[in-house]
Design a protein around this motif. Structure first.
Motif, mmCIF file in Angstrom:
data_model
loop_
_atom_site.group_PDB
_atom_site.id
_atom_site.type_symbol
_atom_site.label_atom_id
_atom_site.label_comp_id
_atom_site.label_asym_id
_atom_site.label_seq_id
_atom_site.Cartn_x
_atom_site.Cartn_y
_atom_site.Cartn_z
ATOM 1 N N ASN A 1 76.835 -10.700 -43.937
ATOM 2 C CA ASN A 1 77.413 -9.898 -45.015
ATOM 3 C C ASN A 1 76.396 -8.859 -45.479
ATOM 4 O O ASN A 1 75.199 -9.149 -45.577
ATOM 5 N N PHE A 2 76.873 -7.649 -45.778
ATOM 6 C CA PHE A 2 75.982 -6.568 -46.185
ATOM 7 C C PHE A 2 76.479 -5.950 -47.485
ATOM 8 O O PHE A 2 77.690 -5.766 -47.682
ATOM 9 N N ASP A 3 75.538 -5.619 -48.366
ATOM 10 C CA ASP A 3 75.889 -4.936 -49.612
ATOM 11 C C ASP A 3 76.320 -3.502 -49.308
ATOM 12 O O ASP A 3 75.939 -2.919 -48.284
ATOM 13 N N LEU B 1 72.827 4.247 -40.205
ATOM 14 C CA LEU B 1 73.352 2.991 -40.740
ATOM 15 C C LEU B 1 72.367 1.847 -40.606
ATOM 16 O O LEU B 1 72.225 1.021 -41.520
ATOM 17 N N ALA B 2 71.678 1.756 -39.474
ATOM 18 C CA ALA B 2 70.762 0.629 -39.252
ATOM 19 C C ALA B 2 69.686 0.564 -40.319
ATOM 20 O O ALA B 2 69.334 -0.521 -40.796
ATOM 21 N N SER B 3 69.160 1.729 -40.706
ATOM 22 C CA SER B 3 68.118 1.736 -41.742
ATOM 23 C C SER B 3 68.716 1.646 -43.146
ATOM 24 O O SER B 3 68.167 0.960 -44.012
ATOM 25 N N ASP B 4 69.846 2.314 -43.376
ATOM 26 C CA ASP B 4 70.439 2.305 -44.717
ATOM 27 C C ASP B 4 70.910 0.908 -45.117
ATOM 28 O O ASP B 4 70.679 0.462 -46.250
ATOM 29 N N PHE B 5 71.595 0.219 -44.194
ATOM 30 C CA PHE B 5 72.119 -1.109 -44.517
ATOM 31 C C PHE B 5 71.159 -2.231 -44.113
ATOM 32 O O PHE B 5 71.358 -3.374 -44.499
ATOM 33 N N LEU C 1 81.469 1.922 -40.099
ATOM 34 C CA LEU C 1 81.660 1.590 -38.692
ATOM 35 C C LEU C 1 83.049 1.973 -38.206
ATOM 36 O O LEU C 1 83.218 2.456 -37.078
ATOM 37 N N ASP C 2 84.039 1.743 -39.052
ATOM 38 C CA ASP C 2 85.405 2.130 -38.678
ATOM 39 C C ASP C 2 85.496 3.633 -38.411
ATOM 40 O O ASP C 2 86.211 4.077 -37.504
ATOM 41 N N LEU C 3 84.747 4.420 -39.198
ATOM 42 C CA LEU C 3 84.734 5.862 -38.982
ATOM 43 C C LEU C 3 84.103 6.202 -37.629
ATOM 44 O O LEU C 3 84.598 7.060 -36.893
ATOM 45 N N LEU C 4 83.033 5.490 -37.281
ATOM 46 C CA LEU C 4 82.323 5.778 -36.030
ATOM 47 C C LEU C 4 83.160 5.459 -34.797
ATOM 48 O O LEU C 4 83.141 6.211 -33.823
ATOM 49 N N LEU D 1 79.691 -1.133 -45.169
ATOM 50 C CA LEU D 1 79.305 -0.968 -43.767
ATOM 51 C C LEU D 1 80.552 -0.918 -42.893
ATOM 52 O O LEU D 1 80.610 -0.141 -41.928
ATOM 53 N N LYS D 2 81.556 -1.714 -43.223
ATOM 54 C CA LYS D 2 82.786 -1.730 -42.426
ATOM 55 C C LYS D 2 83.453 -0.353 -42.427
ATOM 56 O O LYS D 2 83.901 0.135 -41.381
#
Length: 783
Positions: free
Chosen positions: A125-127, A148-152, A109-112, A105-106
């Motif tokens: 923490n997220f898988d 991202l909200a639905s995927d993670f 998010l860094d890309l966004l 996820l990091k």
């Protein structure tokens, strides 16, 4: 007091009115307010330009202006402004890069947020997540909120330029609301039409030897496919399917198929059939949309999925193949409609089940199964004998426990077929997740007074928080806050909305038992009172009246509505009749309804060009307050085709708010100025075209009212025999009283007698009408 800052960094403070903030789970917060250009606000007025920032001192959040509507009030102007949270700046970035395969996820998010002011904080923490088609290729905020909200599996909220991300927002046991204790009113909306209690499914196809086939498309159509290939056909609730929708829409008809972001996840929208793009446009009710026409005669519209035109990646004249990406969904659903009729003609029959619109689910499903056979496309409900249907190794079914424990009937959901599942337990889990054995329930309350002075209730009202309501059955129901509208600079009642609640079987058993016990107790009490009456326990003067009332109540409530004596017609009370628009500002609707207002007629638009700034709020809050309402639109058409467009916009804007809810008593057309490009002789034709378009949308003539200027009545020469009622203004002294008004000089069903009326809940003047005819009364009380 609010603070304003323009793009140059200049700042000032100004006095604002009607400051309203709405926070909604998973969306950007919004701000609206009004202010008058007084000398102290003059600098702020000059700063109402694009990209200006407004800061609210109560929550220290910043918002960017999105609309600004200055209107002259004599020598000064009044500004009506709406703004959206500054985190919306994330939409300024389009992410061209893509991340492939498994990502954290990091990393996403860094890309966004790369090269932006936005920051983020991860509170859990997220898988990692494996992207089958990569991540990127869209606007940064769309990728965050829709992908991202639905995927993670996370939720989020904004604190200015910082995004806070958690697995679940809110805290438990945050509030307690009890009707008539610490809230003035709890409203309930329970929709039972989508309930299903039984579902069956099949999985793991038995492999058969078949020859390889290619799937290509052209302007002739070629193959068929699903818009979200990774999901395939998937499953749909009743309100999403084509045809009968359970009563949500006019005529209970849905002209297409809705692919929800929950049941059909993914942002890439793939063409379901090949063809050429013939329309790429915007229309109220459809949003940004695209129509693709194939040589085999189909017009396929993709709508309601694209919040911005830039989300549609094809243009008029482009030829697309089946499976090509035509755009990126960033809303909660994609609507696909299929017709063989000219699209602009078909739109006028969006709620008419006359064969204009075809069933997309059948056409796509059979188009795939029948290998692009021309006969199967022309007749989607027929199968081709040569094609042997796929056989499956695993078959299972699931029955909701409510069938046994709560005595609910067996209501079948659409069967599920999944080629990717290889074991029975996984299939059963999918069946359980797909069944809808609960109603869609929404609770709304007006949260007044106690937010300022209560010491007994320490309620924490934040988006995502969980707490308890004491419902009308005396059951404590745990709910979650989905939306919160509040007024930080006034004591106006805030509005809190709670989302869907899934009851377990025990709660439904308790409901049934409580209802039975109350009904039984009520019947015994009423019968005992009748016995007392018959024995002369009460005064003889009221004995007959009380006995009749009690017998009538028992007849209606306990004896299958079979009256003991014939019903006697009772006169209906007609209170105040008002019409309102954005000019009334923020309205306290519960106070309005309590002030003996029988009917509120709410403006939706002035022509197509101007959407009333308060119409959505007025409709929602009038309905929530339990008021009867109608809608009206100012006629400003320049031609008959323009009149038809105005009618479509009028209807679609109204249904955008009230679809599936209490419908307006009538649609009024406000005809009080010479339009039709100044040609008064064309006014009749324009209004006739307007009414006919409303008819095509499902509004009959008897539900249409014409408001006609008294002094132009003869010149307009309208067909007054056609609509359900005629409404005419005639003021006289215009002092707020009917006694000092002048009656219209033409036949009327309703007389608007003043623009200076007064009702509680509205600060300032309001139009008022009176003297309804029997025909107009029938309109009100038959609704």
């Amino acid at each position: 007091m609010l603070f304003v800052q323009n793009v140059n960094g200049d700042q000032t403070a100004f006095k604002a009115d009607n400051v309203q903030i709405t926070d909604t789970l998973g969306q950007y917060p919004t701000l609206s307010f009004t202010f008058v250009e007084t000398p102290e606000n003059e600098v702020a007025a000059q700063m109402m330009i694009p990209f200006t920032i407004i800061e609210v001192p109560e929550n220290k959040q910043r918002y960017r202006i999105v609309t600004n509507n200055p209107v002259s009030l004599g020598k000064v102007k009044q500004y009506s402004v709406t703004a959206i949270h500054i985190a919306k700046d994330l939409h300024n970035k389009y992410v061209d890069e893509r991340l492939e395969n498994t990502q954290s996820l990091k990393a996403c998010l860094d890309l966004l947020i790369k090269n932006t002011q936005i920051k983020y904080v991860l509170h859990d923490n997220f898988d990692n997540y494996a992207f089958s088609e990569g991540f990127g290729g869209g606007y940064a905020d769309d990728l965050l909120m829709q992908n991202l909200a639905s995927d993670f599996g996370f939720e989020f909220y904004f604190d200015n330029y910082t995004i806070h991300i958690q697995k679940k927002l809110g805290t438990k046991e945050s509030f307690l609301f009890i009707d008539n204790a610490n809230v003035s009113k709890i409203s309930y909306n329970e929709d039972y039409s989508t309930i299903t209690t039984y579902i069956k499914g099949q999985a793991k196809p038995i492999v058969q030897e078949t020859s390889d086939e290619t799937s290509s498309g052209s302007s002739s159509g070629g193959s068929w496919g699903w818009p979200f290939p990774s999901v395939g056909e998937g499953s749909f609730m009743q309100a999403q399917r084509f045809g009968y929708d359970g009563g949500f829409r006019p005529n209970s008809f849905h002209d297409g198929l809705d692919f929800g972001s929950v049941d059909h996840p993914g942002s890439e929208v793939h063409a379901v059939h090949g063809g050429k793009v013939i329309i790429k446009s915007y229309m109220d009710g459809l949003g940004n949309y695209v129509v693709i026409h194939s040589d085999d005669g189909y017009n396929i519209v993709y709508q309601e999925a694209f919040s911005s035109m830039s989300n549609i990646r094809v243009n008029v004249g482009d030829v697309v193949n089946t499976g090509d990406i035509i755009g990126y969904r960033n809303t909660d659903h994609l609507h696909i409609g299929i017709t063989k009729v000219d699209f602009n003609t078909a739109v006028g029959k969006s709620f008419t089940n006359d064969g204009t619109w075809l069933n997309p689910q059948e056409i796509i499903r059979n188009g795939i199964a029948n290998n692009n056979s021309e006969s199967s496309v022309e007749q989607p409900t027929e199968t081709v004998d040569e094609d042997k249907p796929t056989e499956y190794e695993i078959h299972s079914e699931y029955v909701s426990p409510l069938v046994e424990k709560a005595h609910w009937p067996k209501v079948e959901a659409e069967p599920i077929t999944d080629d990717n599942i290889t074991d029975e337990n996984t299939l059963i889990n999918k069946l359980k997740a797909s069944i809808h054995d609960y109603p869609d329930i929404e609770y709304t309350l007006d949260y007044a007074n106690f937010k300022y002075n209560s010491v007994k209730f320490n309620n924490d009202i934040k988006i995502g928080n969980y707490g308890w309501l004491r419902d009308r059955f005396g059951i404590d129901v745990e709910v979650r806050i989905n939306s919160y509208t509040w007024y930080p600079q006034s004591e106006q009642a805030d509005t809190v909305t709670f989302g869907n609640k899934r009851f377990d079987p025990v709660e439904w058993q308790v409901r049934n038992q409580k209802a039975f016990e109350r009904n039984k107790k009520l019947g015994e009490t009423l019968r005992n009172q009748i016995v007392k009456v018959q024995k002369g326990v009460v005064l003889p003067s009221v004995q007959n009246e009380l006995e009749d009332k009690l017998k009538e109540y028992i007849d209606k409530k306990l004896n299958n509505n079979t009256p003991t004596t014939p019903d006697t017609p009772k006169p209906q009370h007609i209170g105040k009749i008002i019409d309102v628009s954005e000019w009334q500002g923020v309205i306290d609707w519960p106070s309005v309804i309590a002030d003996s207002v029988t009917l509120s007629i709410i403006r939706v638009q002035h022509g197509s060009a101007h959407q009333d700034l308060k119409y959505m709020e007025n409709l929602q809050k009038c309905i929530s307050a339990g008021g009867k309402y109608a809608v009206y639109a100012y006629f400003a058409a320049t031609s008959t085709s323009d009149a038809q467009q105005e009618a479509r916009d009028f209807y679609n804007r109204t249904q955008k708010v009230v679809a599936g809810k209490q419908q307006p008593i009538f649609y009024a057309i406000d005809v009080e100025s010479i339009e039709m490009s100044g040609d008064i002789t064309q006014m009749r034709a324009g209004v006739e075209a307007y009414m006919s378009q409303l008819n095509a949308l499902g509004v009959p003539d008897n539900k249409i009212v014409l408001y006609i200027a008294n002094h132009l009545y003869d010149k307009f020469n309208l067909n007054v025999a056609r609509p359900g009622a005629i409404w005419i203004p005639s003021y006289g002294q215009n002092d707020g009283t009917l006694a000092n008004s002048l009656k219209p000089t033409h036949p009327y069903d309703l007389h608007q007698f003043t623009s200076k009326g007064s009702v509680k809940g509205i600060s300032g003047n309001v139009d008022m009408s009176a003297e309804p005819s029997e025909k107009f009364k029938e309109l009100i009380f038959s609704a």
